[in-house]
Design an enzyme around this catalytic site. Structure first.
Site, short mmCIF file in Angstrom:
data_model
loop_
_atom_site.label_atom_id
_atom_site.label_comp_id
_atom_site.label_asym_id
_atom_site.label_seq_id
_atom_site.Cartn_x
_atom_site.Cartn_y
_atom_site.Cartn_z
N HIS A 171 0.83 -1.20 0.00
CA HIS A 171 0.00 0.00 0.00
C HIS A 171 0.87 1.26 0.00
O HIS A 171 1.95 1.27 0.56
CB HIS A 171 -0.89 0.01 1.24
CG HIS A 171 -1.97 -1.03 1.20
ND1 HIS A 171 -3.14 -0.84 0.50
CD2 HIS A 171 -2.04 -2.26 1.74
CE1 HIS A 171 -3.89 -1.92 0.62
NE2 HIS A 171 -3.26 -2.80 1.37
N VAL A 213 4.89 -22.37 21.07
CA VAL A 213 5.21 -21.93 22.43
C VAL A 213 4.03 -22.28 23.33
O VAL A 213 2.89 -21.91 23.04
CB VAL A 213 5.50 -20.41 22.45
CG1 VAL A 213 5.66 -19.91 23.88
CG2 VAL A 213 6.76 -20.11 21.64
N CYS A 248 4.52 -28.56 -14.31
CA CYS A 248 3.25 -27.86 -14.18
C CYS A 248 2.94 -27.18 -15.50
O CYS A 248 3.60 -26.22 -15.87
CB CYS A 248 3.33 -26.84 -13.05
SG CYS A 248 2.04 -25.60 -13.09
#
Lengths: 114, 464, 580
Positions: C140, C263, C497
């Protein structure tokens, strides 16, 4: 009873009535339909297509089929027998992979090159 | 405004890819066949037999196309009058192709195709490097692809276990991997039905096949031998609306749909399964046609062609499933032969070849008219009374209809056919009666000749 | 912490907030919690809970801890990896970074400039698994934020840093610019003053375009737009490629990344974290950077520094086929007056760096932090809203869609600061849009804070190399370069691909990179097989085969639990069909 003919892609929807020698079949586009309907009522048969394991990492599976049809009710048992096979050698289309499975042979339907 | 480069599969910085001076050598052929499945193999053989020099380019490791993984039988009844499995059918085509000693390359991926002078240049990428080939004509034989879960707007989680039927088929039949223990199949296309049986044979449980439409999409013989034989239920007017399970599919939500295919509130049901397998349609692989800016028929999703199977680009032909999705490999091979033969003729005399492009010689193909209410599509889309013949019109009806007559007409006149006149059966008209036509089964109307029609300017296919 | 005078003010504020809440949100009570305010109670719908939190955020406290619970709803626990071992037991890194999103990975790379031992942990199977792979990739310009906010400040600074970063990391990046479109002419006139002020205050270059000039730039724009504001510094990149590149470069510069590591708790003694417990052992870092995205308040809580709350804001996007790509050049979104003052920009359309078009995202509040499912109503609304902006866009071009969850605080601003309670904890929290654009500037600041918390003289890492050793991308090479590369390594010639034209060589390189791709999605994020129109239908089996070749034992889509296969043919065959 309605029987869908699986002999060819037309897939005729047939209507079978009567018994034994009096079996009447309608809706078939060809005579094969009558034979199919008769078999379907007395002793339905199916061809079985599947694959077997190979030792070749490039082609781990080889496609196979029953040379001729086997009883419809024996399809799963035939699968269990076929599943025990491991192919160690190159094969050509039509080579027997497993003999005598419910009266027919399991044959290769693909090429297996080394 | 569209940027052609960006339309193509490889987008970036390929500006010099077909700058021929950057290639040390350019191989030259009359015809390049793009694709080594049943369409391409038949096209190559037929073009070769008609005197053209041909190179076939295949992107996979082996010839045979999708048939390699179609281990089930039912192929070849028309072409070989035998019931063959996919690999057997493919092997016959491959043997025939190899016997003709036509050059081919494997694991070569076409990255660009361009018009160059009166012919074309194709650039392919392989382990051997970037190669350029020039040719007079191209035959597109690149097959089709499966519609994805995204294209049918399946929502919920994006977990492992959502496979298209063809991918699942590759896992099972080529790699020997089991993608599911208990699955739901969405869509009653033939591959889905075939996979329902295949997975069942291998020990998986197929909870059911769900079809959003009110009629099955696959052949009725497949409903019978793949589902009925194994007690797998087919649920019509029902669809999968949500996938549950964050990592692997844990369940799917199914809902009944109304006549507009919108889910009916209150019909939602959760079905536990570890996979959702989709058989929701096939789409022609038109990337190369797009690269050449060839007009696409929105009805077939493949290129518009005339009866020589030439597209709207002079010298570019299309056959097999890139042209329209066929039910039978036999038709695919057959269309390959037509395309191959005509491409060879085109190479011998491009300007004299019967074409709707500049330089055509009379009998200009005209767009075949048909009612969209009666037909889903008709191929070829362009027809000429000058041939080539025989002309076979492939069509699919929009609805399941009974006792219909299909008629090829010109203007207001139904055409007398030479064949019909000779054998005296058809009452002198090109028309055929059908007891039943259903959308899932393609029909073929063979026309041996359009007789002494001259340069007809309007053709119409009618269903009455 | 709260001195006497502070306490008095707070109590006064608290009293008035209590009164207001009692009237507006009966059942909600508020308490002072350090210098934040904590809300408690039960409400019947989630939107009211969020509104209540936002209301409290205006009362002048440092932040809102919103513990109002949703009636008959127990939030699901954080998803944790199944692995349990002692791989990290006893490690004493200088810095522990919690979270492998674009923020954590930016911090890791920035810290690797210094002679420090850095450990980054993430609970997922790869980096960029949450918001960093689930956003629009827009860098942005900064115009969407209010002047004076951290979001505005870091956005503008971060935006300017991207040219160099992307060059160093070989991450494709373009400044194609963005457009704020408007329909009503009167809106255009009034917005000119408003946006003009922001442009100046934030230092964001921009200009107004009337319909004619807009059409010249974007010929396919529909009549929905009567004018626009153009911001040429807007950029676009692949947020997951960037995050992976940052992580790879960090690893190249000696940062240790431990994935599948969550954690689970912390020991805090005398105002400092002395131990961090994970599923893979206990580590004793000198400084901890909290970049845990949607769970940054959870992590803060483990250290006893929970002074804010995250309210997960979900968004859904769809991706159009590359054949739609050339129809628009810039990122653009249509705004009305309401959107101009809202916290989120309401999405739009943007040509992605890979040539597709991204449509969306939308923004809606919901209580789940890890729900990445999509739903029909939302996506239909996204398509209805934005596809009409460009002639030629339609639903049939959609090839993929996905959802992401933003991690905003009730104050709707970033928290980039050292903890006021725990001396060795630093927060990069509340990171939402424009978090991607701000990431480099945030990492810069967190690094400064970290260095000062560690204290003493810290020397630059002499081995630091900002340039990532990136593997070649065939699509970016000239014909000659392709020839040379294939001659050297023929696998670069083998296309796996077909939609995206990705070679075997590229995929293998991703699997062998400093941060190896070990799942299908990890490969897909790095080199794109499966991102094209077939969505992996053709290439998935081939990529799986290659992963197996490379020694990946279990082929998964996205880590443990997402295994692709349930077995091989013939496994336990006799069990299924007894041979009797």
């Amino acid at each position: 009873m309605e029987i869908i003919c699986i002999v060819c892609p037309n897939g005729c929807r047939m209507e079978a009535s009567g018994e034994g020698g009096n079996l009447q079949v309608s809706g078939n586009l060809c005579p094969k339909g009558i034979d199919f309907a008769k078999a379907e009522i007395t002793a339905p048969m199916r061809s079985l297509t599947t694959t077997v394991a190979t030792v070749f990492p490039e082609s781990p599976r080889l496609p196979v089929k029953t040379r001729s049809e086997i009883p419809k009710g024996k399809v799963m048992e035939a699968m269990a027998k076929i599943r025990t096979v491991v192919v160690h050698e190159p094969k050509k289309v039509g080579d027997v992979i497993l003999p005598d499975v419910f009266g027919t042979d399991i044959i290769a339907t693909g090429e297996l090159a080394r | 405004m569209t940027d052609k480069q960006n339309n193509f599969t490889q987008t970036a910085s390929t500006e010099d890819i077909v700058n021929l001076s950057t290639f040390t050598s350019v191989e030259n052929y009359d015809i390049l066949v793009l694709g080594g499945g049943p369409a391409g193999l038949a096209a190559a053989v037929s073009a070769h037999e008609n005197g053209a020099s041909v190179l076939l380019i295949e992107r996979e490791r082996r010839l045979g196309g999708i048939l390699k993984q179609c281990v089930h039988d039912g192929f070849g009844l028309l072409r070989y009058k035998e019931r063959l499995t996919g690999p057997e059918y493919a092997q016959r085509e491959i043997d025939c192709f190899l016997a003709a000693e036509i050059p081919y390359v494997l694991e070569s991926f076409v990255v660009d195709v361009r018009k160059e002078g009166s012919g074309y240049v194709v650039c392919a990428q392989s382990a051997a490097g970037m190669k350029a080939y020039s040719c007079k004509a191209i035959i597109l034989a690149c097959g089709c692809r499966e519609r994805t879960s995204r294209q049918v707007f399946i929502h919920g989680q994006r977990s492992a276990g959502i496979f298209s039927a063809g991918t699942a088929q590759y896992f099972v039949n080529i790699q020997g991997k089991m993608p599911t223990k208990r699955c739901v199949i969405l869509g009653s296309g033939d591959i889905g039905l075939i996979m329902a049986r295949r997975l069942t044979l291998e020990g998986a449980s197929v909870v059911g096949v769900y079809e959003i439409k009110n009629a099955p999409a696959g052949l009725s013989r497949n409903i019978s031998q793949c589902l009925d034989d194994f007690g797998i239920p087919l649920h019509l007017s029902t669809t999968v609306t949500e996938v549950l399970g964050t990592q692997r599919v844990e369940a799917v939500a199914i809902e009944k749909v109304d006549t507009n295919m919108n889910p009916i509130p209150g019909t939602r049901e959760i079905i536990e399964c570890d996979a959702l397998i989709l058989s929701v349609g096939l789409l022609p692989e038109i990337e190369l046609a797009n690269a050449l800016d060839i007009p696409i028929d929105p009805a077939t999703k493949g290129p518009f062609v005339d009866q020589s199977l030439m597209t709207q680009a002079a010298g570019v032909f299309a056959c097999g499933n890139v042209l329209h999705v066929n039910d039978l490999a036999d038709w695919v091979s057959w269309s390959g032969e037509i395309a191959g033969e005509n491409a060879a003729k085109y190479c011998r005399n491009p300007r004299g070849f019967f074409t709707n492009k500049d330089g055509c010689v009379g009998g200009e193909p005209v767009l075949l008219q048909y009612s969209k209410a009666d037909f889903l599509y008709v191929v070829p889309q362009y027809v000429s009374s000058h041939g080539p013949f025989p002309l076979t019109l492939f069509f699919r009806s929009r609805e399941d209809v009974k006792d219909k007559t299909i008629t090829l007409a010109s203007g207001g006149v139904t055409l007398p056919s030479e064949e019909a006149l000779q054998d005296g059966k058809g009452g002198g008209y090109i028309s055929k009666k059908y007891r039943r036509i259903i959308p899932s089964e393609m029909e073929a109307l063979k026309v041996k000749s359009l007789g002494r029609l001259g340069d007809a300017v309007e053709f119409r296919l009618k269903m009455e | 912490m709260a001195n006497c005078a502070f306490g008095v003010i707070c109590t006064k504020k608290l009293g008035s907030l209590q009164n207001l809440l009692a009237r507006k949100y009966p059942g909600v009570e508020c308490f002072e919690f350090g210098d934040s305010v904590r809300l408690e109670g039960t409400l019947g719908d989630w939107e009211t809970i969020v509104r209540c939190g936002k209301f409290a955020a205006k009362a002048g406290f440092r932040a809102v801890i919103n513990d109002v619970s949703l009636k008959d709803f127990t939030p699901p626990p954080m998803r944790t990896p199944p692995v349990k071992d002692n791989a990290l037991q006893g490690l004493t890194p200088d810095v522990l970074i919690i979270g492998g999103g674009v923020i954590g990975c930016s911090i890791a790379r920035e810290l690797s400039r210094w002679q420090l031992s850095v450990l980054l942990v993430d609970k997922e199977d790869d980096v960029a698994m949450h918001a960093s792979s689930r956003n629009d990739g827009m860098i942005h310009p900064g115009i969407a934020s209010h002047p004076g906010t951290l979001r505005g400040e870091y956005n503008v600074r971060g935006n300017a840093m991207y040219d160099q970063i992307c060059k160093d990391l070989s991450v494709p990046f373009e400044r194609w610019g963005s457009l704020i479109l408007y329909h009503e002419r009167w809106f255009g006139i009034s917005a000119r003053f408003f946006l003009g002020y922001r442009s100046k205050a934030l230092g964001v270059p921009g200009r107004h375009l009337n319909r004619r000039r807009l059409e010249a730039l974007e010929p396919n724009i529909t009549k929905e737009a009567n004018g626009a504001f153009e911001y040429p510094t807007s950029g676009i990149l692949s947020p997951y490629k960037l995050t992976v590149a940052l992580a790879e470069n960090a690893v190249e510069n000696d940062v240790q990344i431990s994935l599948n590591t969550v954690v689970t708790g912390m020991d805090v003694e005398h105002g400092a974290i002395t131990a961090v417990h994970t599923n893979r052992g206990t580590v004793r870092p000198r400084v901890i950077a909290n970049a845990a995205g949607c769970f940054c308040d959870t992590v803060a809580g483990m250290a006893g520094d929970r002074f804010f709350s995250i309210h997960p804001r979900k968004g859904e996007c769809c991706i159009l086929d590359k054949n739609a790509g050339p129809l628009s050049q810039r990122s653009m979104g249509l705004i009305g007056l309401a959107a101009a003052f809202s916290t989120s920009k309401g999405g739009g359309i943007m040509r992605t760096i890979d040539g597709n078009v991204l449509v969306g995202p939308d923004a809606y509040e919901q209580p789940l932090r890890e729900d990445f499912s999509t739903n029909r109503e939302n996506l239909d609304a996204v398509m209805n809203k934005h596809l009409q902006l460009i002639n030629g866009f339609n639903r049939s071009q959609v090839i993929a869609y996905f959802a992401g969850v933003r991690a905003p605080t009730y104050e709707e601003d970033f928290i980039i600061e050292g903890s006021r309670r725990v001396q060795n904890l630093i927060h990069a929290a509340g990171i939402q849009s424009p978090g991607l654009a701000s990431a480099p500037a945030i990492a810069d600041e967190i690094t400064k804070l970290t260095l000062s918390r560690i204290g003493g003289k810290i020397l630059p890492n002499p081995r630091f190399n900002p340039v990532r050793n990136a593997s070649p991308a065939m699509a970016k090479l000239s014909l000659k370069e392709k020839q040379e590369l294939i001659a050297k390594n023929p696998e670069y010639g083998v296309v796996v691909c077909r939609c995206e034209g990705i070679s075997k060589g590229e995929i293998r390189a991703a699997v062998r990179s400093p941060l190896p791709a070990t799942s299908l999605d990890a490969v897909k994020r790095r080199v794109r097989p499966g991102m094209g129109r077939c969505q992996g239908g053709f290439c998935t089996p081939l990529v799986a085969e290659l992963l197996q070749e490379e020694g990946v034992e279990s082929i998964t889509k996205k880590g443990a639990g997402s295994e692709l296969f349930v077995g091989s043919l013939g496994d336990k065959a006799t069990e299924v069909y007894p041979d009797d």
